[in-house]
Design a protein around this motif. Sequence first.
Motif, PDB file in Angstrom:
ATOM      1  N   GLU A 253      11.891 -34.855 -19.044  1.00  0.00           N
ATOM      2  CA  GLU A 253      11.294 -33.633 -18.511  1.00  0.00           C
ATOM      3  C   GLU A 253      10.051 -33.342 -19.343  1.00  0.00           C
ATOM      4  OE1 GLU A 253      12.572 -29.022 -17.415  1.00  0.00           O
ATOM      5  OE2 GLU A 253      13.866 -30.265 -18.659  1.00  0.00           O
ATOM      6  N   VAL A 254       8.891 -33.204 -18.689  1.00  0.00           N
ATOM      7  CA  VAL A 254       7.641 -33.145 -19.443  1.00  0.00           C
ATOM      8  C   VAL A 254       6.766 -31.974 -19.017  1.00  0.00           C
ATOM      9  CG1 VAL A 254       7.646 -35.661 -19.714  1.00  0.00           C
ATOM     10  CG2 VAL A 254       6.344 -34.632 -17.856  1.00  0.00           C
ATOM     11  N   GLU A 255       5.984 -31.515 -19.976  1.00  0.00           N
ATOM     12  CA  GLU A 255       4.863 -30.630 -19.725  1.00  0.00           C
ATOM     13  C   GLU A 255       3.601 -31.473 -19.849  1.00  0.00           C
ATOM     14  OE1 GLU A 255       4.900 -27.242 -22.261  1.00  0.00           O
ATOM     15  OE2 GLU A 255       7.004 -26.779 -21.873  1.00  0.00           O
ATOM     16  N   SER A 256       2.599 -31.166 -19.055  1.00  0.00           N
ATOM     17  CA  SER A 256       1.373 -31.961 -19.125  1.00  0.00           C
ATOM     18  C   SER A 256       0.674 -31.751 -20.474  1.00  0.00           C
ATOM     19  CB  SER A 256       0.431 -31.558 -17.984  1.00  0.00           C
ATOM     20  OG  SER A 256       0.042 -30.190 -18.113  1.00  0.00           O
ATOM     21  N   PRO A 257       0.051 -32.805 -21.011  1.00  0.00           N
ATOM     22  CA  PRO A 257      -0.143 -34.135 -20.421  1.00  0.00           C
ATOM     23  C   PRO A 257       0.990 -35.128 -20.700  1.00  0.00           C
ATOM     24  CG  PRO A 257      -1.379 -33.979 -22.445  1.00  0.00           C
ATOM     25  CD  PRO A 257      -0.749 -32.626 -22.248  1.00  0.00           C
ATOM     26  N   GLY A 258       2.064 -34.688 -21.375  1.00  0.00           N
ATOM     27  CA  GLY A 258       3.201 -35.575 -21.591  1.00  0.00           C
ATOM     28  C   GLY A 258       3.223 -36.266 -22.935  1.00  0.00           C
ATOM     29  N   ASP A 259       2.633 -35.634 -23.972  1.00  0.00           N
ATOM     30  CA  ASP A 259       2.792 -36.179 -25.324  1.00  0.00           C
ATOM     31  C   ASP A 259       4.274 -36.185 -25.687  1.00  0.00           C
ATOM     32  OD1 ASP A 259       0.084 -36.614 -25.872  1.00  0.00           O
ATOM     33  OD2 ASP A 259      -0.217 -34.503 -26.375  1.00  0.00           O
ATOM     34  N   TRP A 260       4.620 -36.947 -26.739  1.00  0.00           N
ATOM     35  CA  TRP A 260       6.023 -37.004 -27.137  1.00  0.00           C
ATOM     36  C   TRP A 260       6.564 -35.634 -27.519  1.00  0.00           C
ATOM     37  CZ3 TRP A 260       9.586 -40.675 -26.530  1.00  0.00           C
ATOM     38  CH2 TRP A 260       9.143 -41.958 -26.210  1.00  0.00           C
ATOM     39  N   SER A 261       5.723 -34.780 -28.067  1.00  0.00           N
ATOM     40  CA  SER A 261       6.166 -33.434 -28.432  1.00  0.00           C
ATOM     41  C   SER A 261       6.359 -32.543 -27.214  1.00  0.00           C
ATOM     42  CB  SER A 261       5.148 -32.786 -29.371  1.00  0.00           C
ATOM     43  OG  SER A 261       3.885 -32.668 -28.727  1.00  0.00           O
ATOM     44  N   GLN A 262       5.942 -33.020 -26.026  1.00  0.00           N
ATOM     45  CA  GLN A 262       6.077 -32.254 -24.789  1.00  0.00           C
ATOM     46  C   GLN A 262       7.134 -32.844 -23.867  1.00  0.00           C
ATOM     47  OE1 GLN A 262       1.814 -32.775 -23.922  1.00  0.00           O
ATOM     48  NE2 GLN A 262       1.641 -30.552 -23.866  1.00  0.00           N
ATOM     49  N   ARG A 263       8.034 -33.654 -24.419  1.00  0.00           N
ATOM     50  CA  ARG A 263       9.056 -34.322 -23.614  1.00  0.00           C
ATOM     51  C   ARG A 263      10.456 -33.962 -24.112  1.00  0.00           C
ATOM     52  NH1 ARG A 263       6.857 -40.626 -23.497  1.00  0.00           N
ATOM     53  NH2 ARG A 263       4.629 -40.126 -23.202  1.00  0.00           N
ATOM     54  N   GLU A 264      11.378 -33.862 -23.178  1.00  0.00           N
ATOM     55  CA  GLU A 264      12.801 -33.756 -23.490  1.00  0.00           C
ATOM     56  C   GLU A 264      13.534 -34.781 -22.635  1.00  0.00           C
ATOM     57  OE1 GLU A 264      13.784 -29.210 -24.828  1.00  0.00           O
ATOM     58  OE2 GLU A 264      13.811 -29.660 -22.694  1.00  0.00           O
ATOM     59  N   ASN A 265      14.310 -35.636 -23.280  1.00  0.00           N
ATOM     60  CA  ASN A 265      15.049 -36.628 -22.519  1.00  0.00           C
ATOM     61  C   ASN A 265      16.080 -35.927 -21.640  1.00  0.00           C
ATOM     62  OD1 ASN A 265      17.670 -38.499 -22.360  1.00  0.00           O
ATOM     63  ND2 ASN A 265      15.824 -39.766 -22.351  1.00  0.00           N
ATOM     64  N   ILE A 266      16.037 -36.190 -20.333  1.00  0.00           N
ATOM     65  CA  ILE A 266      16.859 -35.447 -19.369  1.00  0.00           C
ATOM     66  C   ILE A 266      18.347 -35.730 -19.571  1.00  0.00           C
ATOM     67  CG2 ILE A 266      17.371 -35.157 -16.902  1.00  0.00           C
ATOM     68  CD1 ILE A 266      14.401 -35.675 -16.362  1.00  0.00           C
ATOM     69  N   TRP A 267      18.696 -36.991 -19.788  1.00  0.00           N
ATOM     70  CA  TRP A 267      20.113 -37.340 -19.949  1.00  0.00           C
ATOM     71  C   TRP A 267      20.681 -36.720 -21.209  1.00  0.00           C
ATOM     72  CZ3 TRP A 267      24.126 -38.521 -17.315  1.00  0.00           C
ATOM     73  CH2 TRP A 267      25.247 -39.096 -17.912  1.00  0.00           C
ATOM     74  N   LEU A 268      19.916 -36.802 -22.296  1.00  0.00           N
ATOM     75  CA  LEU A 268      20.371 -36.201 -23.541  1.00  0.00           C
ATOM     76  C   LEU A 268      20.527 -34.692 -23.375  1.00  0.00           C
ATOM     77  CD1 LEU A 268      20.985 -36.313 -26.552  1.00  0.00           C
ATOM     78  CD2 LEU A 268      18.531 -36.252 -26.996  1.00  0.00           C
ATOM     79  N   LYS A 269      19.590 -34.070 -22.713  1.00  0.00           N
ATOM     80  CA  LYS A 269      19.652 -32.625 -22.483  1.00  0.00           C
ATOM     81  C   LYS A 269      20.899 -32.254 -21.692  1.00  0.00           C
ATOM     82  CE  LYS A 269      16.882 -28.827 -20.606  1.00  0.00           C
ATOM     83  NZ  LYS A 269      15.574 -28.463 -20.007  1.00  0.00           N
ATOM     84  N   MET A 270      21.225 -33.052 -20.681  1.00  0.00           N
ATOM     85  CA  MET A 270      22.424 -32.790 -19.884  1.00  0.00           C
ATOM     86  C   MET A 270      23.686 -32.887 -20.722  1.00  0.00           C
ATOM     87  SD  MET A 270      21.566 -34.888 -16.392  1.00  0.00           S
ATOM     88  CE  MET A 270      20.304 -34.318 -15.248  1.00  0.00           C
ATOM     89  N   GLN A 271      23.760 -33.903 -21.571  1.00  0.00           N
ATOM     90  CA  GLN A 271      24.954 -34.096 -22.375  1.00  0.00           C
ATOM     91  C   GLN A 271      25.124 -32.966 -23.389  1.00  0.00           C
ATOM     92  OE1 GLN A 271      27.054 -36.678 -21.449  1.00  0.00           O
ATOM     93  NE2 GLN A 271      25.491 -36.655 -19.856  1.00  0.00           N
ATOM     94  N   LEU A 272      24.042 -32.577 -24.016  1.00  0.00           N
ATOM     95  CA  LEU A 272      24.125 -31.501 -24.993  1.00  0.00           C
ATOM     96  C   LEU A 272      24.456 -30.175 -24.343  1.00  0.00           C
ATOM     97  CD1 LEU A 272      21.101 -32.408 -27.272  1.00  0.00           C
ATOM     98  CD2 LEU A 272      23.517 -32.552 -27.862  1.00  0.00           C
ATOM     99  N   THR A 273      23.810 -29.883 -23.228  1.00  0.00           N
ATOM    100  CA  THR A 273      24.046 -28.622 -22.532  1.00  0.00           C
ATOM    101  C   THR A 273      25.463 -28.545 -22.001  1.00  0.00           C
ATOM    102  OG1 THR A 273      21.727 -28.549 -21.850  1.00  0.00           O
ATOM    103  CG2 THR A 273      23.252 -27.117 -20.665  1.00  0.00           C
ATOM    104  N   GLY A 274      25.985 -29.675 -21.535  1.00  0.00           N
ATOM    105  CA  GLY A 274      27.308 -29.662 -20.932  1.00  0.00           C
ATOM    106  C   GLY A 274      28.449 -29.706 -21.923  1.00  0.00           C
ATOM    107  N   SER A 275      28.180 -30.044 -23.199  1.00  0.00           N
ATOM    108  CA  SER A 275      29.282 -30.244 -24.136  1.00  0.00           C
ATOM    109  C   SER A 275      29.295 -29.277 -25.312  1.00  0.00           C
ATOM    110  CB  SER A 275      29.230 -31.668 -24.697  1.00  0.00           C
ATOM    111  OG  SER A 275      28.040 -31.867 -25.434  1.00  0.00           O
TER     112      SER A 275
END
Length: 357
Positions: A253-275
């Motif tokens: 999941e990214v904010e433009s322009p998509g630097d590494w500091s503007q990204r969150e891995n979607i799968w990791l986010k799902m696992q953390l949020t769900g657990s």
Amino acid sequence: MAAELGRRAGHLYPVDMEDTEPEAVEAESRLHHAKILEQPLSAPEFVSVPGREKVQLEASSMRFLPLYREESRCALLVLIDPQDKNTVLAIYLHRSWWPIEDMVKTADPSREGLMQVRTFAERVVLFVLNCIIFGRLERGSTCDVLFTPHSEKECAKVFWRGGQAAAFYTIKAKGSLCAGSSSQCYRLPVLDTLFVRRRFRRRGLGLRMLQDFCQAFAAEGALGISCPLSAGMYQVCRRFLETRPEEQARLWEVESPGDWSQRENIWLKMQLTGSLPRGDIQGVRQQHGWRPGLLMQVQLQKRFPPVLAAVKNTHAWQISGSVLSDQATLKVSDLQETGGIPLAGIPALCFDRLTCS
């Protein structure tokens, strides 16, 4: 006097007709608009819209809407519902008024599945799906996502199903300029907008489009989806990644322009949020074995190997903790970058999600 309504069943629809220059379409529409305004009040003109009473053509019922984000490029003449000024009933094209439903239909049986938007008529279909059907007719009151008109050269695909435009998605190409910026460019391909019409939902179209996006950029190590993800898109991503673990490390999941500091891995986010527990500090300590100076490497490697496969030297993640106002907060320290791959995005995500109040 009744205005001519575009022909429907058994005939061509606007997307099937010979393509027209945008400038010619607008010029023709403005001539028609001026003609209506000059008509005497004693001879009003009406348009018959399916399922509704006849609508009189007058200044208050007609409006020009920009087709593209670049408002100066082209505008479409539309008919507005007199009872609801936010509802568009028809569009003037090819010297006829076409109901919105006919604007997204085709008589061409070969127009089926995902197809690249190339012609001006297909751009109009994209506009109707995006700004009229989603933006004005089907967007729920609780939906916090709003799509603006796309640019003239937007990379887009429309999903045709059974003679109707059922869905679409658009892409921001790697290296393309960010909106409103003359210098920043996207650092990775980004799925920017995606929409499925209500009558076509729960048929796997969202999954098909997400899969098509991933396949189109199979050689890329990272792919983005524009932030924020809607609740519906979040569920599409969950189902997709649960069945395709090989993509879990690639989707961010990214904010433009998509630097590494503007990204969150979607799968990791799902696992953390769900657990993660939403209880007190003891819940955090018990679940994560927290203590000052704890290395997150062991736990994350066990739970998220596809994510960690995308980065190097995860031993650089150092976690320290503190307790303030009955909150348990895990802070990232000693952050390093190795092998040219910044690790800031994932630790920042862990910090956000490993907080209980």
